[in-house]
Design an enzyme around this catalytic site. Structure first.
Site, mmCIF file in Angstrom:
data_model
loop_
_atom_site.group_PDB
_atom_site.id
_atom_site.type_symbol
_atom_site.label_atom_id
_atom_site.label_comp_id
_atom_site.label_asym_id
_atom_site.label_seq_id
_atom_site.Cartn_x
_atom_site.Cartn_y
_atom_site.Cartn_z
ATOM 1 C CE LYS A 1 -2.180 0.285 -7.093
ATOM 2 N NZ LYS A 1 -2.620 -1.116 -7.272
ATOM 3 C CE LYS B 1 -8.859 -3.681 -10.772
ATOM 4 N NZ LYS B 1 -8.261 -4.989 -10.468
ATOM 5 C CG ASP C 1 -5.675 0.327 -6.576
ATOM 6 O OD1 ASP C 1 -5.161 -0.374 -5.690
ATOM 7 O OD2 ASP C 1 -5.450 0.181 -7.791
ATOM 8 N NE ARG D 1 2.380 -5.998 -10.884
ATOM 9 C CZ ARG D 1 2.102 -7.300 -10.801
ATOM 10 N NH1 ARG D 1 2.885 -8.182 -11.391
ATOM 11 N NH2 ARG D 1 1.051 -7.724 -10.121
HETATM 12 N N1 BES Z 1 -5.528 -2.756 -7.278
HETATM 13 C C1 BES Z 1 -5.433 -4.075 -7.770
HETATM 14 C C2 BES Z 1 -5.256 -5.093 -6.653
HETATM 15 C C3 BES Z 1 -6.483 -5.424 -5.844
HETATM 16 C C4 BES Z 1 -7.481 -6.224 -6.356
HETATM 17 C C5 BES Z 1 -6.584 -5.009 -4.549
HETATM 18 C C6 BES Z 1 -8.579 -6.556 -5.578
HETATM 19 C C7 BES Z 1 -7.662 -5.348 -3.756
HETATM 20 C C8 BES Z 1 -8.669 -6.109 -4.264
HETATM 21 C C9 BES Z 1 -4.236 -4.206 -8.700
HETATM 22 O O1 BES Z 1 -3.948 -3.090 -9.459
HETATM 23 C C10 BES Z 1 -4.557 -5.315 -9.653
HETATM 24 O O2 BES Z 1 -5.464 -5.159 -10.422
HETATM 25 N N2 BES Z 1 -3.800 -6.393 -9.576
HETATM 26 C C11 BES Z 1 -4.031 -7.525 -10.400
HETATM 27 C C12 BES Z 1 -2.700 -8.043 -10.858
HETATM 28 C C13 BES Z 1 -2.800 -9.091 -11.932
HETATM 29 C C14 BES Z 1 -3.296 -8.476 -13.213
HETATM 30 C C15 BES Z 1 -1.447 -9.696 -12.128
HETATM 31 C C16 BES Z 1 -4.775 -8.562 -9.574
HETATM 32 O O3 BES Z 1 -4.474 -8.721 -8.399
HETATM 33 O O4 BES Z 1 -5.676 -9.192 -10.125
HETATM 34 ZN ZN ZN Z 2 -4.497 -1.316 -8.697
HETATM 35 MN MN MN Z 3 -5.051 -3.036 -11.264
#
Ligand code: BES
Ligand code: ZN
Ligand code: MN
Length: 515
Positions: A252, A264, A275, A338
């Site tokens: 990724k 966010k 990321d 994803r």
């Molecule tokens: N890059 C983030 C995941 C992440 C969050 C990694 C915090 C490390 C620390 C990913 O793209 C993301 O935002 N995932 C969301 C998914 C949700 C919207 C279903 C998450 O984990 O909140």
């Molecule tokens: Zn992400």
């Molecule tokens: Mn994200």
């Protein structure tokens, strides 16, 4: 860092000319009447030093010892873990000003794993991020000589792997650490081109037009809110026989994740520069492969882009068509990883992979589930899962298998597309993996969620270089089990990422807050 391995008796270690002599003393060490053995015996007797792991005694101008400074380190039983823990405690000593040459003497028969681990730990301890620091002083340490009582073939091989691994880990850390404006998709692509100058390597960079032509609608949807053009990076390493099915690694490469329109919160958003930790680990692994030239074919794929909010950004509810033809309702634009991965995973099928492994900082849920110790491992293939778990344990870059029952995919149902890109909050790391699984067909596939392990937060904020160790170990075990095809040519050196100032190196030890 320059590493050298040689056979060294205790008497020879005393004669080794260097600025700092580190002596690893285990409970098995037979203390002789040589200069070092005598001092250790006395110090232990006097209670100034102990052999248990982590104990230290610093000495200056020791009679009959050539080194300017000596640091005795207790390593307990002398396992790889003990060696790592002991060496992590002397990072500051290695970074002392004016220290140019260090020697590390194993005063016991260290096994191959402990020697490889020592090299990796020294690499980690002496890495420092300097790329965007104007006042960074270069590290004065230039060379570390490892002295072992007997330089067996196994120890020498493990040493070579350790050196290549720490170089790959350092590269992954460097790229992941660089801020998003110093590590754009284009810059990652250029880094890949640099690595691909090595023997048996090649690299293809696909820009927006090629990606559109391939029909990667999910990947493009994430990139469409950014002014930075996307890159789809394709690395090839052909060390195996022609026609040997490759292992395909997918990383990724979200160079910054704002969440997009599903923005966010501000707190700690800076950490979303990490990321692209999966992408960085693909670059790191290829750097290690360039050096080791193992007999295996490997393909590395990196979908790289930013996830930004913008007038042109993808909106919640938008439906896009992935390269596979499956349509996706983007219910949450923050579940972007994803989306870029599903097109890369579909693309991977054209290489008819022996195994397909993706690495992604995919879900906050995985951080909650496993913290910063183990990466999440998802695979329906028991053999592949066990090979990855074993490799992670061996490399001390561990992962833990998570479930993939079909019922976990129920929440991905959509009224307007073939699937939504999110399910509920429950089991978020698993539902993300179930989404990816819809794009891999029957290829043996595994997914590593490295959201908790790719970087540390807090005072020690910085990339870890994981899971380069796990992946390299996995690939080398595959190469070892395959029949040897040809002798490796000497690798052309691939340039390491250049820093604004000369490289200084530092250790980071704290773990990610909340992890
Ligand atoms: N890059 C983030 C995941 C992440 C969050 C990694 C915090 C490390 C620390 C990913 O793209 C993301 O935002 N995932 C969301 C998914 C949700 C919207 C279903 C998450 O984990 O909140
Ligand atoms: Zn992400
Ligand atoms: Mn994200």
């Amino acid at each position: 860092m320059n590493f050298e391995l040689k056979a060294l008796t205790a008497a020879a270690a005393a004669r080794e000319k260097c600025d700092l002599l580190l002596v690893l003393v285990s409970e098995q060490t037979a203390l002789g009447s040589d200069a070092i053995g005598t001092i250790v015996s006395h110090a232990v007797k006097q209670g100034d030093f102990a052999l248990s792991c982590g104990k230290q005694l610093a000495l200056y101008q020791v009679p009959a010892v050539a080194a300017r400074r000596v640091l005795l380190l207790g390593v307990g039983a002398g396992s790889a873990r003990d060696v790592r823990n002991a060496l992590q405690g002397c990072a500051a000593a290695l970074k002392a000003e004016g220290l140019e040459k260090a020697a590390l003497h194993f005063a016991f028969e260290a096994d191959a794993k402990a020697v490889a681990c020592a090299v990796q730990t020294l690499g980690d301890a002496t890495y420092a991020y300097t790329h965007t620091k104007s006042q960074a002083k270069p590290l004065s340490l230039k060379k570390v000589t490892l002295g072992v009582p007997s330089k067996t073939a196994a120890v020498a091989a493990a040493f070579e792997i350790g050196v290549a691994q720490q170089e790959g880990v350092a590269m992954a850390r460097e790229w992941a650490n660089r801020p998003a404006n110093h590590a754009t998709p284009t810059m990652l692509a250029n880094a890949a081109k640099g690595i691909a100058k090595a023997a048996r390597m090649s690299c293809k960079i696909h820009g927006p037009a090629e990606v559109a032509k391939l029909g990667m609608g999910a990947f493009m949807a994430v990139a469409q809110g950014s002014r930075e053009p996307l890159r789809f990076i394709e690395l090839h390493y052909n060390g195996g026989a022609k026609g040997d099915a490759p292992i395909v690694l997918v990383g990724k490469g979200i160079t910054f994740d704002t969440g997009g329109i599903s923005l966010k919160p501000a707190a700690e958003m800076d950490e979303m520069k990490f990321d692209m930790g999966g992408a960085a680990s693909v670059l790191g692994v290829f750097q290690s492969l360039a050096k080791l030239q193992p007999a295996i074919n490997v393909v590395g794929l990196i979908p790289a882009c930013e996830n930004m909010p913008d007038g042109a950004a993808v909106k919640p509810g938008d439906v896009v068509t992935s390269m596979s033809g499956q349509t996706i309702e983007i219910l949450n634009t923050d579940a972007e990883g994803r989306l870029v991965l599903c097109d890369a995973l579909h693309y991977a099928a054209r290489f008819k992979p022996a195994a397909l492994v993706d690495m992604a900082t995919l879900t906050g849920a995985c951080v909650i589930a496993l913290g910063g110790l183990r990466s999440g491992l998802f695979s329906a293939n028991d053999e592949l899962a066990s090979a990855l778990q074993t490799a992670g344990d061996a490399a001390m870059d561990p992962c833990w298998r998570m479930p993939l029952d079909d019922e976990y995919a129920d929440g991905l149902k959509s009224n307007f597309a073939d699937m939504g890109n999110v399910a509920g909050r429950a089991a978020g790391a698993v539902t993300a993996a179930k989404f990816l699984q819809k794009f891999v067909g029957d290829i043996p596939w595994a997914h590593l969620d490295i959201a908790g392990t790719a970087w540390k937060s807090g005072a020690a904020k910085g990339a870890t270089g994981r899971p380069v160790g796990l992946l390299l170990q996995f690939l080398l075990s595959k190469a070892a089990s395959a029949k040897p095809v040809k002798t490796a040519k000497v690798a052309k050196a691939a340039p390491a990422p250049r820093s604004a100032s000369t490289r200084k190196r530092a250790a980071s030890t704290a773990s990610k807050a909340g992890a």
